[in-house]
Design a protein around this motif. Sequence first.
Motif, short mmCIF file in Angstrom:
data_model
loop_
_atom_site.label_atom_id
_atom_site.label_comp_id
_atom_site.label_asym_id
_atom_site.label_seq_id
_atom_site.Cartn_x
_atom_site.Cartn_y
_atom_site.Cartn_z
N CYS A 111 -2.38 13.64 1.24
CA CYS A 111 -2.16 13.34 2.70
C CYS A 111 -3.70 13.22 3.12
O CYS A 111 -3.95 12.61 4.09
CB CYS A 111 -1.51 14.63 3.37
N CYS A 114 -5.18 10.06 2.73
CA CYS A 114 -4.69 8.92 3.59
C CYS A 114 -5.37 8.99 5.08
O CYS A 114 -5.83 7.89 5.62
CB CYS A 114 -3.02 9.18 3.86
N PHE A 209 1.84 8.75 6.37
CA PHE A 209 1.53 7.42 5.52
C PHE A 209 1.43 6.20 6.55
O PHE A 209 0.39 5.56 6.76
CB PHE A 209 2.64 7.13 4.53
N LEU A 213 -2.22 3.89 8.08
CA LEU A 213 -1.90 2.66 7.66
C LEU A 213 -2.06 1.71 8.65
O LEU A 213 -2.83 0.74 8.93
CB LEU A 213 -0.65 2.40 6.99
N TYR A 254 -2.33 2.27 -1.31
CA TYR A 254 -1.23 2.33 -0.47
C TYR A 254 -0.10 1.44 -1.32
O TYR A 254 1.05 1.69 -1.11
CB TYR A 254 -1.42 1.70 0.96
N VAL A 257 0.99 4.28 -3.37
CA VAL A 257 2.08 5.27 -2.68
C VAL A 257 3.28 4.64 -2.23
O VAL A 257 4.34 5.21 -1.96
CB VAL A 257 1.14 5.79 -1.55
#
Length: 319
Positions: A111, A114, A209, A213, A254, A257
């Motif tokens: 996390c 991210c 996420f 992003l 990503y 993930v």
Amino acid sequence: MERTANTTRNINNFLLLAFTTTRPIQVLLFIIFLFAYILTLVQNTLVIVIIWTSSRLHKPMYFFLGHLSFLELWYINVTVPKLLLIFLIDSRYISLTGCIFQLYFFLFLGCTECVLLAVMAFDRYVAICHPLRYLTIMTKHLCLLLASGSWVTGFCIAFIKIYYISSLNFCHSGLINHFYCDISPLLNLSCSDMTVVELIDFLLALFIFLTPLLLICFSYVCILITILHISTSIGRKKAFSTCASHLVVVLIFYAAVLFMYARPSRAQSLNFNKLVSVFYTVITPLLNPVIYCLRNKDVKEALLRLVYSKTDHTMVGNN
């Protein structure tokens, strides 16, 4: 629910299935993963040392890169040592407490990465879209705030997830079809009502996420627009080269993930998923220093200065 509570107490250990192969292949995999593990530790440590010792790299971009390398050092230590023990001495058992702790640090670091990647995208956005105000905006105070915010966010998200997962009862076979304790394989072993746990896990996964992003996508849309308005091809190439490494790392991170976790949390873990997890937990930390530093002129020059200074000190000491 009484049946659940009674049976759960008997499960104190889980068995990690990992990769079931013949002994010669297990030894070969041990050598490969040990090499990747050592190389990852050396590379990321070297990046941190170079950034720390070179005054020319005391810039926001390298400050965040140092945090990423520090994160990768811990990240690979969450899963790979246990995997090496499985390959070497077939040590597949892990306690319930050990499993929860492994899952917590895996989530915490994942996390954090991210958010940190989003912070690094914001840094590139400011550098390319507002170059004259870059040092005014990206002050030391703001950099510390953004970096510490990444770690705190990762800590909080992981803590909330683990709080709910650790409250579950586990009363099934105890076999985890993975090489580390991940959410989906672990939830498959629970016999508790997981409505709340799955909802919390889903909402937090969406937040941690998708929010970074979206911020990354917004930053790169602005960066692309700015680059297209640059009149010379040399200027466009130079501007793009400053964020190309970060973009590659984001795409790799990503892609893995979203493939792994953009599904229901109780979805059956497939053998192919383990291979994706290897890419996500082992290869990515190995590649990140190479991607960031191989084509980076400043880092290569700092490395050469570090090597030459050590060589000069050695020669002076011998004389």
